[in-house]
Structure formats: C-alpha cells, structure tokens
Design a protein around this motif. Sequence first.
Motif, PDB file in Angstrom:
ATOM      1  N   ARG A 126       0.833  -1.197   0.000  1.00  0.00           N
ATOM      2  CA  ARG A 126       0.000   0.000   0.000  1.00  0.00           C
ATOM      3  C   ARG A 126       0.872   1.253   0.000  1.00  0.00           C
ATOM      4  O   ARG A 126       0.608   2.215  -0.695  1.00  0.00           O
ATOM      5  N   GLU A 127       1.949   1.180   0.774  1.00  0.00           N
ATOM      6  CA  GLU A 127       2.815   2.342   0.851  1.00  0.00           C
ATOM      7  C   GLU A 127       3.564   2.570  -0.461  1.00  0.00           C
ATOM      8  O   GLU A 127       3.800   3.711  -0.856  1.00  0.00           O
ATOM      9  N   LEU A 128       3.917   1.459  -1.118  1.00  0.00           N
ATOM     10  CA  LEU A 128       4.554   1.588  -2.435  1.00  0.00           C
ATOM     11  C   LEU A 128       3.629   2.358  -3.367  1.00  0.00           C
ATOM     12  O   LEU A 128       4.073   3.188  -4.160  1.00  0.00           O
ATOM     13  N   GLY A 129       2.343   2.065  -3.259  1.00  0.00           N
ATOM     14  CA  GLY A 129       1.360   2.702  -4.117  1.00  0.00           C
ATOM     15  C   GLY A 129       1.338   4.208  -3.961  1.00  0.00           C
ATOM     16  O   GLY A 129       0.924   4.931  -4.865  1.00  0.00           O
ATOM     17  N   GLU A 130       1.807   4.700  -2.820  1.00  0.00           N
ATOM     18  CA  GLU A 130       1.811   6.144  -2.602  1.00  0.00           C
ATOM     19  C   GLU A 130       2.946   6.819  -3.356  1.00  0.00           C
ATOM     20  O   GLU A 130       2.972   8.037  -3.476  1.00  0.00           O
ATOM     21  N   LEU A 131       3.887   6.032  -3.821  1.00  0.00           N
ATOM     22  CA  LEU A 131       5.052   6.636  -4.487  1.00  0.00           C
ATOM     23  C   LEU A 131       4.777   6.930  -5.955  1.00  0.00           C
ATOM     24  O   LEU A 131       5.459   7.734  -6.568  1.00  0.00           O
ATOM     25  N   GLY A 132       3.839   6.228  -6.539  1.00  0.00           N
ATOM     26  CA  GLY A 132       3.570   6.445  -7.948  1.00  0.00           C
ATOM     27  C   GLY A 132       2.530   5.447  -8.439  1.00  0.00           C
ATOM     28  O   GLY A 132       1.811   4.838  -7.641  1.00  0.00           O
ATOM     29  N   ALA A 133       2.467   5.291  -9.761  1.00  0.00           N
ATOM     30  CA  ALA A 133       1.509   4.333 -10.319  1.00  0.00           C
ATOM     31  C   ALA A 133       2.013   2.918 -10.063  1.00  0.00           C
ATOM     32  O   ALA A 133       3.154   2.593 -10.377  1.00  0.00           O
TER      33      ALA A 133
END
Lengths: 718, 121
Positions: free
Chosen positions: A192-199
Amino acid sequence: MDPMAAIRQTFFQECDEQLAELESGLIRIDEGDRDPETVNAVFRAVHSIKGGASAFGFDDLVEFVHVFETTLDLLRSNRIEATQQVAACFLRASDVLADLVSGAREGSDVNPDKVAPAKAELQSLCEGAGSEGDAASEADFVDLAFEPVAISLDSIFGDFEESEQKPHRYVINFKPRPALYAKGNEALLLLRELGELGALRVTCNTDDTPFLDELDPEGAYFSWTAELETKEDARADIQAVFEFVEFDCDLSIKEEDDPPPGSVIESMEEPAVYEEEPKLPIASNDEQPALAVPEATPQPQPQASAGPRKTEPSSPAPQPTIRVDLERVDRLINLVGELVINQAVLSQRVSEAGLSRASSVMIALDELEQLTRDIQDSVMAIRAQPVKPIFQRMSRVVREVAAITKKSVRLITDGESTEVDKTVVERLTDPLTHMIRNAVDHGIESAEQRIAVGKPEEGTLKLSAMHRSGRVVIEVSDDGAGINRQRVRQIAVSKNLISPDALLTDEEIDNLIFAPGFSTTETASAISGRGVGMDVVKRAVQALGGRISIASRPGLGSTFSLSLPLTLAVLDGMVVTIGDQTFVVPLTAIVETMQPKKESVHLIGSGTRLIRSRDAFIPLVDVGAVLHNRPSLADPTAQVALLAESESGGRCALLVDEIQGQRQVVIKSLEANYGRVFGIAAGTILGDGRVALIIDVDGIINSLRADSDAVESLHAAE
Amino acid sequence: MTKTILTVDDSRTMREMLRIALADAGYNVVQAEDGVHGLEVLETVSPDAIITDINMPRMDGFGFIENVRVHETHRALPILVLTTESDDQKKDRARRAGATGWIVKPFNPVKLVDAIRRVTA
C-alpha cells in the motif's frame, strides 16, 4: 503555553533529575559500587539528556553528551574499568554537563576552556580502551558534523543532470519470510505504501501455496511483483518502504533502465548507506533473491536466551508518586493551620462551659486534638523533601573548590534521606555552599602541610543530616587544622570587633568568625563568592529559624552544626501575658524560666538591670517596656523571667507578667500581611480567636548587644 | 476509527513529544514509563501499535518486546523502537527480539507518523 515551550520546560526539569541521578550514581561508583545497574542508570541518565537535547537542537550539549555517552558505554560493556580515576573523570564531565545544560537553558555559551578539557579527558579514556572504541567515537563525531551534507549535495546534482523528465520504472520482487509476519509486519501495508510513491501494478504469485493439509498457518507462501512508475528517482523511497523488513524477506528492486546485473553491489546489509548515498548503484536483481540475507532467517528462540535478559527486580520498584502544584499544597497547609486554630477555639469554648475533663465531649475533643495534630504532621510531610539534592550539589562544590585550591578532598555524606520542609531545603543551599567552600579553602590544609603533621594527604569533609528532637541537625565537619584562635583574635582586635584586653573563652573566639565584617583571609582568594563572610551564613540560617554553632579542635578540625526547624509553618511556643496582651515566645529560644528574687537582680549604670543566674550576670529585659506595650515595671519580683538564648549564643532574661502554658501555634507571617515590627517575629491566632504576636528573641538580644557595644565603644573612645 | 498508540519511554520529555506528535496526527495515545509498566498497561489497553524506547529502568526495550511477543494476543502487534542515530547494533538486537521497525531519534513528527502508518492497517 506553547506546547514546545512546555516540553522544553519538562526537558530541563528532567535534565536536573537526570543530572542528580548521574552524579549520585557516579559517586557510588567512585566509592566502589560495581553493580551493573548503577552503571546502567548512569548511562541512561546521560542517554536521556542526549535524546531531549538533540530534539531541541542544543548542538553543543549534544556533542558533549555524545562523547560522554560513548565513554560510559565502554564502561557499561566493561571495556574500561571503573577505577577511581575514571570515576573522577566522569564526575568532572558531569559537572561540565550540568554547566552545558544550564547554558542551554539560559541561552548562554559555556566557556569552551571548561568543556574542551573534559571532552579531551573522556576521549582519552576511549582511546585507552583500545582502537575499537576510539575509532567508533572518532568516526561518530566526524559523521555528526559533516559527511551527510557533502554526500547529499552530490546526489542532488546527480539527479538533475540525468533524470529530469524521463519517468522511472521499477520492478520490485518481494517475498516475505515467516519472520516478517512474526514481528508484526504486514506485506499488504508495505505494498500500500509503495502505491503512494507512484503508479503501481501488483501481481501476486501464489505458486508456492501448499495444499491445506501441508499448510503451516504461520508460514509465508505468497510473493509479489510490483511494477512502479514514478516521476523522480524513487529508489531511496522504495528502500525506505522495506526498511523494517529487509532482513525478513527476499527483495529485489530493479530499475528497468538499470545497468546489467554485473554491477550488483552487495548492499542490503548496510541500510544506513542508502539514506546518505542514494545514487550508489545498489540494484539487486532477480537472479539473486537470497543475496540480501545470506545468513538466512533469524531464529528468535535461541537468541532470546543470549540476548536481553529480563531485568531482575534488583532495585526496589520506585514508589508511585504524583506531581502536585505547590500552590495546592500550600493551600492545604493553610487550611490545616486554620483547622488547628479552630480546634483550639473549640477546646477553649468547651472548657469555658465548665464541663468536667471526664465528660464525653471532652474525651471526644481530646481525640479531635490528636487527630488534628496527625493531620497536621501528615500535611507537613507532603512538603518534606530529602536533603539529598543539596548534598549532591555540595559534592560538586567540594570538587570545584578542591580543584581551585589544588587540594585533595573527599566528601562523605550521611543521612541524605533526612527530610525537611521544601523551603528549608531550598534556602539551605547558599549557607551550606559557603560553609563547604570555607571548609575546603580554609579548614583543610594543603597536602604538604597535612603530610608534615602526619595526616593523610587527602582531606575528609563530612556532611551529615539527622533528626534530633523535632529539628533537623546538619553538620559540616572537616579534619583540617581547626580554627586558629590566636589569629582570629588578632583579626578581631584589628577590626575593632573586640578590645585588645577582652577576656574571651575559646568558644567565644570561635564565634567571632560570625561577626559581620570578619574575614580570616586578607585577600579574597580565587574561590567565587568570597568576600561574603560567615555572618551572611549565620543570617541565612537564622532567617530559617535555625541556629549555627562551631566546635573546633586545633589540629583536628572543625565542626559546624546547623539546627533547623523541620517546617516553617508551626512552632512550639510558650504563651505569656504582658500587660493586657498575649504573646508567644518560641520554645526553642527558652533555656529556663525563673522567678526573679530581689537579691539576684542588680542595677548597674543608667538603669540597666542584670539578673544573676548560676554565677553569670544576664541582662534583664522588660519585654513590655521594649515593645512599648506598657510602662516598665519597677518590681521585677512580681514578674516571671524567661532565660532566653539567641541563635548566636547571646543570652538575656525576658521579663513577662505571667506564663499561660505551652502550645503549638500556626505561624502567620506578619511581614507578608502587615510589615516588619521590631521585636516581633510573626503572628498567630489563639484558641480564643485573638491574634497573638510571636516574640523575636534574637532581635531583642541583638539590639541589646548593639546597645552595649555602642556603650563599650563609647568608653573606648574616651 | 481512532487508532491507539502505546508509547513506552522513561523520559518525560520524550513521552511528551511523542504524545504531542501522535495526538496532532489524530492518534489516541497511552503511555508507560518503562517495560514493566508497559506490560501492565497492555493488560488494560489494546493499542494498534507500540513505540518503545530501549534504555529504561526495570525492564528495557528488548525485554519489553520479547514479553509482548510471547503474549498470544499481541503476537502480531506492531512494535516500533526508538533508537539513536548510530545504533545499527541496537536495531539488529531489537529486530531479533521481535521489533517491527524503528524510529530514529530525534524523531521528526512526519517520519514518526509515516512509520506508524507503515505498520498499522
């Protein structure tokens, strides 16, 4: 209040506590305590100060505490030995630390000449512990100051040149191991946190999932491939997402335009590097999933035994305490004071009603009186504090003065847990500091002199506190040369304090050092605060309702004793009548009472009366006349004499009309409510509701002395 | 729903800073002064995550984490450790004791909340 300002205040309060803790621990170590918990407590104190100091950006403080902490850590891990020298070095460092803390509090700079030697001393201890400690500490200091800045600048420039516009594409392979879940981490949250970095596009690989009967509920079977597209270089951010779990998973982060796998650097073991050097080609790749953690999954079970031990309950758990606003306590004390007065009123009214002592009302009243006294004692105990903090401060004073005078002095303290009213504790600091300075500076001889007379080179100073008959007695004794009476006498004569042919007992000579303007040193020495004599000490002690006395033996040392009331709020007094008014004389000042006989009263000079008491003539003071309460009575035999002694040892007999009895009274400050009145120390409220004034015995005796001195000097002038 | 965070630290200053940083970010904060106290608090409160210091009297952070992990209901409770900058060894030890992650001291409120978010659902 602004929350940060409030925390700042908390921080400094806490620093004071930690510093006290630190010092008492170090003193214990200095005295030979080798309990690891003592070392731990000392370490924790310094560590806590560091934590707060860095949060508030007190750089000087942090820098010093860091060195201190590093060195203490060596002691903790037994890489340096807790010799007395080491302990002394730590004690000096703790003094400097205290200065730095107050510097930070006041926003002032601390003299680097004081800080630098202490720091160097600590660093040399590190070096002494071997290259390891040395390298570690040195490296830390350098890191702290410069390196991160330099490196991050480089990386920023790098970013701009290469990768301004073109999007970054990462492929992240992530395979958790069971340990990841066992520590409360959660793969979903990381993704989920990865998703905050980009697409982000995530695919789950469920190939390893076993059949139900083979499935270990605590196993980890899923792995994920995440494709992330970001505008900027996000490698550091991706690393940060997995920061907590890097040892508990197989992880590879590959940028699609990454150089070929040949340049892979084994980097997973040094996570700290990423933050500072994000441009390092740290790509791992798919072919080497296990690269990250070659030593495989950590096994918590066996390591647990080797690792942290549950702290043994070696030290008793601290008593739970609450912090209370002082105003509330004062209010309570005031109310209890009123209760005491009210109880006395009730008592008097009932006895006026003519009930017999055995009546049930009287019995209940007696119980009430007992209860009131208990409540009063308990309430007073709330304000009571151990003298320990002052004693600890004194050990610092000893070290400082000893260092300045180049003497070797050991302070022994006793009775640190003795409790006294908070105000008394607070106001005791200054007089004690003077006495300790004096004892080290004047009392204890230089090492050569000591050796010459066969004493140990190191002087001993003893500071003790004890309760004695409702008062607290504090003693400062040294094993120095004692008071040089001949010299004291000479000085007193040269300063016109006594006449050259005055006959004085040893005790009287010793007491001359309390005379205003008296000083044994011709020139003020380097010790700060000189020029202030023992008369100031005496005044401060007297202001506390205390007495000070000296016992000195030539060649063996001197002992200064302070006798202080436990609290400033109540007083045992003798209730007396003078004229049509009631007064209270503090019981501590009264030596004895007597009925003046005609033959023992002598009249000298212009109306000065003396009374003979056990071969001594004591001035007889008609209190009523002194206080202008009524005209002087011609016949003292109709009165009662209270033989009183002042704090300084002066005596007089106070003539009063009648003694009513003894009673504990609640002191109400006259100065705060009205103003200063000669001969009156304070006021109180009696059982019948009337105000009674408390007589200032010292004030009266001293005025008497001033008069006789004036007469004497008049005679001398003639 | 408001998440509850238990902070365990013997320093009043640090507890206050944690409380303010977490409360500002909308968390409910409960506090304990050392490991032993922390375990006591855990008997009455079920936090969503714990932040614990390492150096503490009575029971230090390592001991505290181990004791929490042993407890059946807290086996998967996220526990973050407050560490000082150069404490790789401590991080490692905390990790072995079962810590979920760490927060570097002096903490920055944003990073603190990031770290909490990273471990709480």
